[in-house]
Every structure is written in C-alpha cells, then in structure tokens.
Motif scaffolding. Structure first.
Motif, short mmCIF file in Angstrom:
data_model
loop_
_atom_site.label_atom_id
_atom_site.label_comp_id
_atom_site.label_asym_id
_atom_site.label_seq_id
_atom_site.Cartn_x
_atom_site.Cartn_y
_atom_site.Cartn_z
N VAL A 125 0.88 -1.32 0.06
CA VAL A 125 -0.08 0.00 -0.28
C VAL A 125 0.87 1.31 0.13
O VAL A 125 1.81 1.45 0.69
CB VAL A 125 -0.91 0.04 1.20
CG1 VAL A 125 -1.91 1.24 1.21
CG2 VAL A 125 -1.93 -1.34 1.29
N LYS A 127 0.62 5.36 0.47
CA LYS A 127 -0.21 6.63 0.82
C LYS A 127 0.49 7.91 0.29
O LYS A 127 1.66 8.27 0.55
CB LYS A 127 -0.19 6.65 2.32
CG LYS A 127 -1.05 7.84 2.84
CD LYS A 127 -1.18 7.74 4.32
CE LYS A 127 -2.17 8.99 4.62
NZ LYS A 127 -2.41 9.14 6.19
N THR A 133 -4.81 6.79 -0.81
CA THR A 133 -4.00 5.42 -0.54
C THR A 133 -4.37 4.60 -1.91
O THR A 133 -5.33 4.68 -2.37
CB THR A 133 -4.94 4.99 0.57
OG1 THR A 133 -4.58 5.93 1.79
CG2 THR A 133 -4.24 3.61 1.05
N LYS A 134 -3.19 4.07 -2.24
CA LYS A 134 -3.56 2.93 -3.16
C LYS A 134 -3.03 1.61 -2.93
O LYS A 134 -1.89 1.65 -2.18
CB LYS A 134 -2.44 3.54 -4.49
CG LYS A 134 -2.96 4.59 -5.12
CD LYS A 134 -4.14 4.66 -5.97
CE LYS A 134 -4.51 6.23 -6.51
NZ LYS A 134 -5.70 6.38 -7.52
N ASN A 176 5.56 10.74 0.50
CA ASN A 176 4.70 9.58 0.40
C ASN A 176 5.25 8.54 1.46
O ASN A 176 6.18 8.66 2.01
CB ASN A 176 4.94 9.16 -1.10
CG ASN A 176 4.47 10.00 -2.03
OD1 ASN A 176 3.68 10.79 -1.76
ND2 ASN A 176 5.34 10.10 -3.07
#
Length: 389
Positions: A125, A127, A133-134, A176
């Motif tokens: 993940v 952020k 959030t991916k 990030n």
C-alpha cells in the motif's frame, strides 16, 4: 387530544397499562375521526423506525379486539390478559427483531472492516502526500495517480518508479509512505534515481520529489531495506531509523531496523557511510566496505565488525540465511518471510542455536529441515503454525 397522543405512543411502545388501554379503547370507539387519527399515528410511527413494523396489522389487531368486545361480553380481566399477552408478544418480537437487526448490522460492519483490514495488511500500500491511498498489485503495470488524476509514479512488476523529470521547486518536500506486508519484497526508484529494495514488514517514508531548495535528501525507514544511492555531493542522502541515522553521498548499503529487534544493523557493500545516533550525533562511526555497524538499542552503543555482506543482502535473492540464531529469532524471520504466525509451545527449543541457508524453499521444507537437527512437531493450519515437542 394530547392526552390520547400519549396513550397511543404508549400503545405503540407496548408500555400502556391496563387502565390506560381501556381508556384508549373507549376513545377510539367514540368516533370515526378518532379511529382514523389512531390509525394514522401508527402509520407515522412505522415510517419513523427502521424496523419492519406492520402498521396495518397493528391497527387490525387493535380493532379486532374492540369487535370482540362488542360481540361477546367476556370478563374484562380475561380480555385484558389477552390484550396484555398480545402487547407483550408484540413488544418482545419488536425488541428481538431490533436487537437481531442491530447485531446483524454490527456484525456485517465488523466483517467488512476486518476484510478490508486483512486486504490492506496483506497488500503493498502506498499513501501519497495528498492522502490518497493506493493498493498496488505486484503483477500489473499501471500509473499511480494522485487525487487530481496527476501521474506521480509508474508501476512495473513488483516495482515503482518516480519520475526525476518532475522535480519541483517547492521549499518544503512532500512525503509519500509505502508499506510492504510480510511475505513480499518490493523495489522503488526515487525521483533522484536512488534504488531501494524493501524487505517484508517494512515501511518507507520518502519525498515525492527531492526539491532543489533542500540541502539534504532524507527518508525514514522502519524495517529492512537495501539502498543504492544516486551520487550527489551537494546533497547528502540520510536514512533515519528513529534511533540511528545513516549519512551517505552515493553508495550501496543495507539497513535492518525492525521495531521489535534489539539492534539496528548497517552493512556497507560499496562506498562509505557515516552512522550516528539520532539523539547524540557525536556518537558516530565511519564504515568502509564489508564492515557492519551494529547499534544496541538498550546499551546505546555501536559495535563494528567485518562481515560477509552476502549474509545480510541475500534476502533480495530470496535467500534465507540463519547464522547462529536462537529459535525464537528464527520464527520471527519466518513470520516475515512467509506471512505466517507461530504458536511456540515448545519452550525447550528457545535456547537452541541454529545455522543454515535456504533458497526458494517453502515453509514446510524449512521447518522439516530445522526439526531434523532438534526434533519437534509442527502443525500448519492455513497461516497459523503450532510448534510442539
């Protein structure tokens, strides 16, 4: 009229007394207007609640009890007991249904939350600085975009590349964060060209762009990572691990800094690094290739030693190196590598030391090999492994 509003509400909520119910019945029988008002109040109540309450049926039951009174003169006490029984049954049914729906809703929410948490816990993940959030699919190739649809990075298979051409002139860098779950290894290319391999159970906080106005390139690591730092003599690269900082200009090194470990190990492969305590920078140590600085979190001191660097970087080639580790330490490494949980019911193994190496072997093969040197039993139930004597 307000008095009968209250009596109707008590009837709906099943809190009406026998005398109040008798009074309400008499009032309902007095006129068609009263009966219509009573019926409408029940319907309004059904619209205000999320429970499936049949307003028409409630009115029919009430009116049927009145018809019985007109046709048959039964003792009042019998009718009141019957009416009370209906009220109690309806009340119990209503409350039971409400409790059931509440519990069902709560359970459903918990299941969804647990499923989402499990999904995120088992996925890579990222952020982004804007809060987006991916969840990254290790197999697919895709562009990573921010909340405005701007492409901030391009994802390859099990890797992510931040474009150096998009460096900004902002005064302060924006950061990030990427999270690597147990059982995964992931590669990053930062915007300055630095390559980072992140081991299982690790987290890296890094600038989306290394801004021209900043004099340092600073990243924050929890867990383990190998850095191949792009050279820039004017901007030293600093890895912060909360207790230890590693400062370089361009080099290759490995840092092991898991939160639950008692030490932080910096192993230099190429170039030179300066390793120092974050709180007291004067507590510092210089490393040359093939040397390791091992920081004791409890003693607040460094130990320098020459090592076989392959033992500390082999994880990038899926090698599991066990070099004089105690059994509990081995279990921790296996949990990270294979994304499993151990229940160790064999305390007699805790002081045993082990040495060995595994390459691309599954967890069952590893445990079988270890158990051959010191016998123990193990049971694998999905991702839970129980160790017994």
């Amino acid at each position: 009229m307000p008095k009968y509003h209250l009596l109707i509400d008590k009837y709906i909520n099943s809190t009406i007394s026998s005398e109040e119910r008798k009074e309400l019945e008499q009032w309902v029988l007095e006129s068609d207007a009263n009966r219509s008002f009573f019926k409408n109040r029940i319907k309004e109540s059904s619209r205000r609640t999320s429970i499936d309450f049949d307003a028409e049926l409630a009115y029919q039951r009430f009116s049927e009890s009145l018809k019985l009174k007109k046709k048959v003169r039964k003792p009042l006490s019998t009718l009141l007991k019957y009416a009370a029984l209906i009220a109690i049954v309806m009340s119990v049914g209503f409350l039971a249904k409400r409790q059931l729906l509440t519990n069902t809703l709560k359970t459903s929410i918990e299941v969804v939350e647990n499923e989402e948490k499990t999904l995120i816990d088992n996925a890579i993940v990222i952020k982004l600085a804007d809060g987006t959030t991916k969840v990254l699919n290790t197999e697919s190739k895709e562009a990573v975009t921010d909340a405005n649809g701007n492409v901030v990075a391009n994802k390859g298979k099990n890797s992510l590349v931040f474009d150096s051409a998009k460096e900004s002139v902002n005064k302060n860098p924006i950061y990030n964060e990427i999270f690597i779950p147990n059982g995964e290894i992931f590669k990053l290319q930062l915007s300055d060209g630095t390559l980072v391999w992140l081991n299982a159970g690790s987290k890296l906080r890094f600038p989306q762009n290394f801004d021209n106005a900043c004099k340092k390139r600073i990243v924050y690591l929890e867990g383990e990572a190998f850095f191949d730092v792009a050279k820039n003599k004017e901007k030293p690269f600093i890895v912060n691990t909360q207790e230890v900082d590693v400062k370089v200009q361009g080099t290759q090194f490995n840092i092991n800094s898991y939160e639950n470990d008692d030490y932080i190990a910096t192993t230099l492969v190429e170039g030179s690094v300066s390793v120092y305590e974050t709180r007291t920078p004067e507590n510092t140590m210089q490393l040359t290739p093939s040397f390791q600085a091992n920081y004791d979190k409890f003693g607040n001191n460094f130990i320098k030693a020459k090592v076989d660097v392959d033992k500390y970087t082999g994880w990038m080639q899926n090698r599991l190196v066990i070099d004089n580790l105690k059994f509990p330490e081995i279990l921790i490494r296996l949990e990270r590598r294979y994304a499993v949980k151990f229940v160790n019911n064999s305390e007699s193994l805790n002081d045993e030391l082990y040495k060995g190496e595994f390459v691309d072997e599954d967890i069952a093969s590893v445990l079988k090999t270890i158990s051959m040197s010191t016998p123990f039993n193990y049971e694998i139930n999905q991702n839970i492994i129980t160790i017994t004597e």
